[in-house]
Design a protein around this motif. Structure first.
Motif, mmCIF file in Angstrom:
data_model
loop_
_atom_site.group_PDB
_atom_site.id
_atom_site.type_symbol
_atom_site.label_atom_id
_atom_site.label_comp_id
_atom_site.label_asym_id
_atom_site.label_seq_id
_atom_site.Cartn_x
_atom_site.Cartn_y
_atom_site.Cartn_z
ATOM 1 N N THR A 21 65.334 46.384 48.964
ATOM 2 C CA THR A 21 66.573 45.703 49.303
ATOM 3 C C THR A 21 66.826 45.818 50.802
ATOM 4 O O THR A 21 66.409 46.777 51.441
ATOM 5 C CB THR A 21 67.764 46.269 48.498
ATOM 6 N N GLY A 22 67.479 44.824 51.345
ATOM 7 C CA GLY A 22 67.793 44.814 52.767
ATOM 8 C C GLY A 22 68.245 43.428 53.166
ATOM 9 O O GLY A 22 68.246 42.490 52.355
ATOM 10 N N LEU A 23 68.623 43.283 54.395
ATOM 11 C CA LEU A 23 69.130 42.013 54.915
ATOM 12 C C LEU A 23 68.036 40.951 54.985
ATOM 13 O O LEU A 23 66.845 41.280 54.968
ATOM 14 C CB LEU A 23 69.712 42.228 56.325
ATOM 15 N N PRO A 24 68.421 39.681 55.101
ATOM 16 C CA PRO A 24 67.421 38.633 55.337
ATOM 17 C C PRO A 24 66.631 38.940 56.614
ATOM 18 O O PRO A 24 67.211 39.369 57.617
ATOM 19 C CB PRO A 24 68.268 37.366 55.515
ATOM 20 N N SER A 25 65.334 38.765 56.575
ATOM 21 C CA SER A 25 64.416 39.013 57.693
ATOM 22 C C SER A 25 64.256 40.493 58.031
ATOM 23 O O SER A 25 63.798 40.842 59.119
ATOM 24 C CB SER A 25 64.823 38.222 58.949
ATOM 25 N N ALA A 26 64.595 41.371 57.100
ATOM 26 C CA ALA A 26 64.446 42.811 57.328
ATOM 27 C C ALA A 26 62.987 43.246 57.271
ATOM 28 O O ALA A 26 62.616 44.268 57.828
ATOM 29 C CB ALA A 26 65.263 43.605 56.312
ATOM 30 N N HIS A 120 65.365 51.006 50.618
ATOM 31 C CA HIS A 120 66.242 50.275 51.530
ATOM 32 C C HIS A 120 65.476 49.987 52.818
ATOM 33 O O HIS A 120 65.139 50.903 53.563
ATOM 34 C CB HIS A 120 67.498 51.090 51.840
ATOM 35 N N VAL A 121 65.171 48.719 53.034
ATOM 36 C CA VAL A 121 64.560 48.306 54.294
ATOM 37 C C VAL A 121 65.742 48.089 55.243
ATOM 38 O O VAL A 121 66.372 47.031 55.253
ATOM 39 C CB VAL A 121 63.677 47.052 54.126
ATOM 40 N N ALA A 122 66.048 49.136 55.987
ATOM 41 C CA ALA A 122 67.304 49.254 56.725
ATOM 42 C C ALA A 122 67.205 48.732 58.152
ATOM 43 O O ALA A 122 67.567 49.410 59.107
ATOM 44 C CB ALA A 122 67.753 50.713 56.710
ATOM 45 N N THR A 123 66.723 47.531 58.284
ATOM 46 C CA THR A 123 66.600 46.911 59.599
ATOM 47 C C THR A 123 67.972 46.420 60.056
ATOM 48 O O THR A 123 68.649 45.717 59.303
ATOM 49 C CB THR A 123 65.614 45.730 59.525
ATOM 50 N N PRO A 124 68.391 46.773 61.271
ATOM 51 C CA PRO A 124 69.704 46.334 61.742
ATOM 52 C C PRO A 124 69.805 44.803 61.832
ATOM 53 O O PRO A 124 68.812 44.120 62.110
ATOM 54 C CB PRO A 124 69.819 46.955 63.136
ATOM 55 N N LEU A 163 63.813 55.738 49.183
ATOM 56 C CA LEU A 163 63.164 55.702 50.497
ATOM 57 C C LEU A 163 63.952 54.766 51.391
ATOM 58 O O LEU A 163 64.440 53.720 50.941
ATOM 59 C CB LEU A 163 61.719 55.201 50.367
ATOM 60 N N ARG A 164 64.071 55.136 52.642
ATOM 61 C CA ARG A 164 64.718 54.292 53.651
ATOM 62 C C ARG A 164 63.661 53.976 54.696
ATOM 63 O O ARG A 164 63.073 54.890 55.286
ATOM 64 C CB ARG A 164 65.901 55.027 54.266
ATOM 65 N N GLU A 174 52.481 50.920 58.591
ATOM 66 C CA GLU A 174 53.132 52.231 58.491
ATOM 67 C C GLU A 174 54.232 52.216 57.430
ATOM 68 O O GLU A 174 54.390 53.180 56.674
ATOM 69 C CB GLU A 174 53.707 52.644 59.848
ATOM 70 N N SER A 175 54.974 51.120 57.352
ATOM 71 C CA SER A 175 56.020 51.000 56.326
ATOM 72 C C SER A 175 55.404 51.005 54.934
ATOM 73 O O SER A 175 55.882 51.699 54.027
ATOM 74 C CB SER A 175 56.828 49.711 56.532
ATOM 75 N N ALA A 176 54.330 50.243 54.749
ATOM 76 C CA ALA A 176 53.642 50.197 53.456
ATOM 77 C C ALA A 176 53.050 51.561 53.118
ATOM 78 O O ALA A 176 53.084 51.983 51.959
ATOM 79 C CB ALA A 176 52.562 49.120 53.469
ATOM 80 N N ALA A 177 52.541 52.257 54.114
ATOM 81 C CA ALA A 177 51.972 53.588 53.886
ATOM 82 C C ALA A 177 53.051 54.573 53.447
ATOM 83 O O ALA A 177 52.814 55.415 52.567
ATOM 84 C CB ALA A 177 51.270 54.091 55.148
ATOM 85 N N ALA A 178 54.229 54.486 54.035
ATOM 86 C CA ALA A 178 55.332 55.361 53.630
ATOM 87 C C ALA A 178 55.717 55.103 52.178
ATOM 88 O O ALA A 178 55.980 56.038 51.410
ATOM 89 C CB ALA A 178 56.536 55.142 54.545
ATOM 90 N N LEU A 179 55.702 53.858 51.790
ATOM 91 C CA LEU A 179 56.019 53.492 50.407
ATOM 92 C C LEU A 179 54.901 53.966 49.462
ATOM 93 O O LEU A 179 55.168 54.470 48.371
ATOM 94 C CB LEU A 179 56.228 51.985 50.317
#
Length: 189
Positions: A21-26, A120-124, A163-164, A174-179
């Motif tokens: 989950t996260g904002l559009p284009s996160a 949470h894909v917490a991209t501002p 996970l955030r 790196e994001s995929a590796a964290a997941l």
């Protein structure tokens, strides 16, 4: 117990739903497809339930009211849980802006004994608006659309995600590796 469920258990194939989950284009979908590729290379059964594709094929006709968004999330959650309880890892990159909708999906999974992880894909919003993959932020700024999640429509951040990911601070790999690490730690892989 169904024969399919028994076969999954006998073969020790673990399914799960991973809701990004996260904002559009996160970066939700990009991360999901990166992870899916890695998991398929490892021999895992994985499906990506892309929010845009689901809206086109499963939730056509729904708008973006709170009620329609809830219905859309519940439909996706049902399909994800069905896949997951049959040994498929369902990656779900869907905004799902309301906490109660996501919680209802979690409860469906719990009721069926199916693993559910919330990421949470917490991209501002400032970073998302620069990425603007679909041009939504530009359209909203120009007054062509309204109801953009996180701008002029609410987005309720997860209170305690599994996970955030702050995608602006790391590469997609790196994001995929964290997941991937989370899935390993939780016994899904």
């Amino acid at each position: 117990m169904t024969a399919a469920r028994r076969a999954v258990q006998e073969n020790h194939v673990t399914g799960a739903t991973v809701w990004l989950t996260g904002l559009p284009s996160a970066g939700k979908t990009t991360i999901a497809y990166e992870l899916a590729g890695r998991l398929r290379a490892e021999g895992r059964r994985v499906e990506v339930l892309d929010g845009d594709e689901i809206r086109e094929f499963l939730s056509a006709g729904l708008g973006f009211s709170r009620e329609d968004r809830h219905t859309n999330v519940q439909r996706i959650g049902f399909v994800a849980e069905l896949l997951a309880r049959n040994g498929v890892l369902a990656l779900v990159p869907v905004i799902a802006p309301f906490a109660d909708s996501r919680e209802a999906v979690r409860k469906r999974h719990q009721a069926n004994g199916t693993a559910y992880l919330e990421v949470h894909v917490a991209t501002p919003v400032e970073v998302c608006s620069v990425r603007d993959v679909k041009g939504l932020y530009a359209k909203q700024a120009a007054g062509e659309i309204s109801g953009l999640t996180g701008v002029d429509d609410p987005y309720e951040e997860p209170a305690s995600p599994d996970l955030r990911i702050e995608s602006q601070d790391q590469t997609v790999a790196e994001s995929a590796a964290a997941l991937h690490t989370l899935l390993t730690e939780r016994g899904v892989l």
